[in-house]
Design a protein around this motif. Structure first.
Motif: not given
Length: 356
Positions: A7-9, A94-100
């Motif tokens: 996820i980018f924000t 749904k699994g490992p997640l990066v918020i950038f």
């Protein structure tokens, strides 16, 4: 093969979105599903169109450092954005997640929600000075990356790393693809070329200075001038063989940057980083009202790196423009690019490592 989600924000200005798109363009070919959280109708919703797998709009509000009735209204908007982000991320994950996060107030609820839901949270600060949104968001971040060494002191030392600014690949290759602009040859120039830009909206201060010196300058130079949409009708009437205008430049701009012997510009972080990547000394006029005078500090980074000249707004009206351009042209051009795409490679490696 199952795709990794990221996820980018970030938003509020193109300066937060463009570096995100540089990373997104690389990740799209590396088995990532890319989701972008932004405001409903902000610039990020337009710039990411067709470039991400999914765009999710949320409520957003601005946190101000001063007392204002709007703070009480916006705090509810931020709270709604937080609830929306928690709900959306919970069902997306749904699994490992990066918020950038690339900064801007839309990013704060997304960062907080991501941290509460166990995502890895990365923040990137583009400017030499730190906005309040990134300052708040850094409390919830696993890592904070900064573009300029001068920004390291604004974040917790255990989290912050110098990554550099993720410059687009096109600025690391001096080959010119666009051969001409409105009859001005960019590759085989008949006269030295000046490129003037006050950003996408233009700058009255820069525009007026060029207008008042136009005849004097075109005796020596060809000029390409991005004047902004509000000024295009006025300045288009001044066009001649040596002076061409544009309201907004898109894909042509990197090649015009490369071809220019002198660039006269405001000093947003992206512009400064791109010109530093080209190793091109420029004349910067920092926007006086920029938050924390960040444009001045951005420009000073370019001065230290490649020898750019920095003139503050109050002094710009009195300078001899032709003499200043000649001074820039006389600067040492053998320094080569001051930035490489190590920033992109470094940030991509950090992202990939989080899924291993």
């Amino acid at each position: 093969m199952k795709k990794n989600q990221i996820i980018f924000t970030g938003g509020g200005s193109g300066g937060h979105v463009v570096p995100a798109l540089t990373l997104i363009s690389k990740l799209k070919s590396q088995n990532f599903e890319i989701i972008y959280f932004g405001s409903y109708t902000g610039i990020e919703s337009k710039l990411t169109e067709g470039k991400v797998d999914r765009y999710i709009g949320i409520s957003t509000g601005k946190i101000r450092r001063y007392l204002s009735v709007e703070n009480f209204i916006d705090i509810f908007k931020v709270f709604i954005g937080l609830i929306q982000s928690l709900w959306k991320i919970f069902f997306l994950k749904k699994g490992p997640l990066v918020i950038f996060s690339m900064g801007g107030f839309v990013s704060v609820p997304v960062v907080i929600a991501g941290k509460l839901l166990g995502a890895k949270v990365f923040i990137h600060e583009q400017t030499t000075r730190v906005g309040l949104a990134n300052k708040v968001a850094s409390k919830f971040a696993d890592k904070v990356f900064v573009s300029f060494e001068d920004s390291l002191k604004f974040f917790p030392q255990g989290k912050v790393q110098l990554s550099g600014y993720p410059v687009r690949d096109i600025f690391l290759d001096k080959t010119i693809q666009t051969k001409s602009y409105k009859g001005i040859d960019l590759e085989n120039k008949r006269k030295p070329l000046i490129f003037v830009t006050g950003g996408g909206n233009g700058s009255k201060l820069l525009n007026d200075k060029i207008k008042h010196n136009l005849e004097h300058l075109t005796g020596t130079y060809d000029i390409i001038h991005q004047v902004g949409a509000s000024y295009i009708e006025e300045y288009r009437k001044l066009e001649n063989e040596s002076y061409k205008t544009a309201d907004f430049l898109g894909d042509e701009m990197p090649d015009i940057f490369k071809a220019a012997d002198v660039v006269l510009s405001r000093s947003g972080a992206g512009t400064v980083a791109e010109l530093m990547a080209l190793g091109k000394p420029s004349l910067f006029i920092p926007l006086k009202i920029a938050q924390k005078n960040e444009q001045f500090h951005n420009a000073m980074a370019a001065k230290e790196s490649v020898g750019s000249i920095v003139v503050e707004e109050d002094d710009f009206g009195s300078i001899d423009l032709l003499a200043t351009f000649e001074k820039i042209r006389a600067l040492d051009k053998d320094k080569g690019p001051a930035l490489r795409n190590n920033a992109v490679d470094f940030l991509l490696a950090q992202i990939r490592a989080s899924y291993e």
